[in-house]
Design a protein around this motif. Sequence first.
Motif, short mmCIF file in Angstrom:
data_model
loop_
_atom_site.label_atom_id
_atom_site.label_comp_id
_atom_site.label_asym_id
_atom_site.label_seq_id
_atom_site.Cartn_x
_atom_site.Cartn_y
_atom_site.Cartn_z
N MET A 100 0.67 -1.31 0.17
CA MET A 100 -0.18 -0.10 0.04
C MET A 100 0.83 1.25 -0.08
O MET A 100 1.91 1.40 0.76
CB MET A 100 -0.94 -0.13 1.18
CG MET A 100 -1.74 1.37 1.42
SD MET A 100 -3.24 1.09 2.60
CE MET A 100 -1.88 0.66 4.25
N LEU A 101 0.62 2.24 -0.94
CA LEU A 101 1.14 3.42 -1.03
C LEU A 101 0.49 4.25 -0.41
O LEU A 101 -0.85 4.73 -0.75
CB LEU A 101 1.51 3.72 -2.54
CG LEU A 101 2.73 3.00 -3.13
CD1 LEU A 101 2.50 1.82 -3.25
CD2 LEU A 101 3.40 3.72 -4.16
N VAL A 102 0.86 5.19 0.48
CA VAL A 102 0.14 6.24 1.22
C VAL A 102 0.97 7.64 1.33
O VAL A 102 2.26 7.51 1.14
CB VAL A 102 -0.26 5.81 2.70
CG1 VAL A 102 -1.29 4.76 2.48
CG2 VAL A 102 1.11 5.39 3.36
N ILE A 103 0.21 8.71 1.31
CA ILE A 103 0.77 10.05 1.28
C ILE A 103 1.02 10.26 2.82
O ILE A 103 0.13 10.50 3.77
CB ILE A 103 -0.03 11.32 0.66
CG1 ILE A 103 -0.23 10.98 -0.49
CG2 ILE A 103 0.74 12.45 0.99
CD1 ILE A 103 -1.08 11.85 -1.48
N THR A 104 2.01 10.71 3.37
CA THR A 104 2.43 10.78 4.81
C THR A 104 2.57 12.08 4.98
O THR A 104 2.61 12.70 6.25
CB THR A 104 3.82 10.00 5.26
OG1 THR A 104 4.67 10.27 4.56
CG2 THR A 104 3.35 8.60 5.47
N GLU A 105 3.33 13.02 3.90
CA GLU A 105 3.32 14.43 4.35
C GLU A 105 2.75 15.06 3.08
O GLU A 105 3.27 14.50 1.66
CB GLU A 105 4.83 14.92 4.56
CG GLU A 105 5.34 14.47 6.01
CD GLU A 105 6.67 14.88 6.07
OE1 GLU A 105 7.22 15.72 5.32
OE2 GLU A 105 7.40 14.58 7.00
#
Length: 818
Positions: A100-105
């Motif tokens: 899973m690829l997520v945006i953390t900033e």
Amino acid sequence: MENGGSPLLGSMQEFKLFETQSNFYMIGWNGSGVYRVLKIDRLDASELNVSEDSTAYTKKECYELLKRIHEGNKATGGLKLVTLCYGIIGFIKFLGPYYMLVITERREIGEICGHNSQVSKSEIISLQNSSVLCNIVNSRDENRYKRLLSVVDLTKDFFFSYSYNIMRSFQKNMCDHESGGTTLYKKMFVWNEFLTRGIRHNLRNTVWTVALVYGFFKQTTLSEAGRNFKLTLVARRSRHNAGTRYLKRGINESGNVANDVETEQILSEDVPEDHPMQISSVVQNRGSIPLFWSQETSRMNLKPDIVLSKRDLIYEATRLHFENLAERYGIPIIILNLIKTKERRPRESILRAEFANAIDFINKDLPEENRLRFLHWDLHKHFQSKTANVLTLLGKVAVCALMLTGFFCHQVTPAMMLEGCRSSSSSDAEMSPHNSSDDDSGECDSVEKNFRPSKNVASGDYDNKPGRLQRGVLRTNCIDCLDRTNVAQYAYGWAALGQQLHALGIRDATTIELDDPLSSSLMALYERMGDTLAYQYGGSAAHNKVFSERRGQWRAATQSQEFLRTLQRYYNNTYMDADKQDAINIFLGTFQPEQGKQAVWELRSDSHSNGQNVEISMGEDERFLVKRCLSDGNILHESRTPMSAMSSKHESISRKGFESSSHQVTHIISESSPDMPAAGYVALSRCTPSMPSTYFFGDARKVQHNGSNSNYLSEQEDMSTVSNFVDVEWLSSSENLCENDQLNRPSLLSSYSTAEMSSSENIISEAKQPAPAMSESGSSSRKGKEPMEAEPSAHTKTCDDFTDSFKQWVAYGEALCH
């Protein structure tokens, strides 16, 4: 927003990711205190199993739910916080489990109908439980695929919006209120369409994901005459046929070209959020020459061989490309071709000849009003001329293009903004085949009929002025569509800026001088955009000799800068682009790894990565179909097949895309349409400068139309003197203009009103200037004649400022060569 009856889901912008040994739990919330839960299964990470809790929780209820989950999993470690995130980029699988690829900033980069953000940091998280043993997870190939994916740097030039469909132009957002986030994710400018496909199909919404656009976004606030306005420049790179410079050239079988970028220039009044505002936008396009051609990287040669394959004898892929442009933007399609005319070692000129042949072949089967407008203009030759002002000359071409296409301009209320700029984070209950379009094809036909005011517009402060639409597009190309193309796109944006400011009532004049601070600010934006797009496709910043000279930069410094950029581009193209191309193919799903299947890095060429063998098997009788342009100037080919000798079954070219883009709106938009609002609709008028049409068109009827059925260009001929091509005298006569010359004389521009604009029939009937006689060499007999001065008071003399060759181009879409 729509999502299972709840209007609040689409506004979720912050999420927390928790984990247990068996599941991931993602908690999303909005500013209204509504919390939702997404559950992702970890027990079988080889399959993507996601489910959404339909319950809308309060903060306290959500806390109690998480507490119960923690208590139920204490024996295996309980519930743990993984990360705070701002949306799911997607899911991907290599040889083992899903990731899973997520945006953390994130960081805010501008505002169009809400905030637009850029990815600042992302994280890839394995769905596989660490306690589950799996040989594949830590295998060498699996780790190499993960490293390869990281080559696509999501923190550079990927942007998104929670409240605005950033993957579409402003005109399309306002005119075609398309709902359904899943459908919007299938647009050609959404780069994570493949990565989000699984979760979108499972949940039938896009609440938890963000649509990433790859390209360029920059917004700045400028001032003119004491009034502030926002200038936004957006470049959207197509995911079709995407890749790097030497590994993605020309066109593919589906009509998609390499380095296909849509550029939009948006101007908006800087007013409070609850006030109506005037907004204007203009769109242009760049893309590789739509032919089957390629270049192989060479460690020994800075300019590798150009290989032109003529396997498409009837230019079917080229036709599909322009048909798609017509469906997306409407008619006319104006082609500005900037590649070289003459070379000591023929390279670009071969593509130029073949491109002209393709356009002529396609135009033969199109009605005159739908023909492609085609202008050859050797920017390199004109830049080397000490007497030519390249930007001024390109600006004149841009004004003519704007005359034909117009641009979008309308006053928008907050209610219209909310309706037309809805977020893509909505449900998609209508997942029927007719909504599975892969791009914007066909959208242009429904723009005008859907362009109507919001139901809540009836307010005293709304001035119900007629709206203006852009219909058609300027398509610019050189060889790489980076350096020369960016100069031409700036010239187009420069010409459009004056028209847009005038339409918004900010500026009285429709033109802006090159030494105006606004021109300098705009040039800085386009230069920055050019550098960004050049890095993405070419591996270095753009060659900006024209801009450097305009700024008065020291020539030695410019030469050093250009040399270093050439070396940087050479190094990246030769040594780095192969991995970058593989990474792009994996990210876009063009190549999908499988157990027992050849790895992407083991493939000999990128052409195999789409699962199809696109190489051509050539026999002895087919070798003439391939022309090789060697760097030493040798052209190896045996013969060329004239188009007239082809089978009759190949001579019929479909006109569906071109005809549908023009016939359905002829009753709505015309040059003579009155600027009066219709009941229930916003009246539409072509956005054109205050100038008589005959100033551009002249006597179109008296210009002889050349509809040659033969293959009219050969490598041995000087393309500037071929009889089917005519010299652009109106442009060449301007080469002695000084730098401060305007695109057009202000006195001439101000002496006419929009009411004087007539239809093309009136233009033809009023024009009296006969066509000049053509010499045997193909050049006009007026070539040595001094250009006439245009007098605003003499209507017939304005026609003489443009040659009959230009009138022919405007009227019939013939190809110009200069």
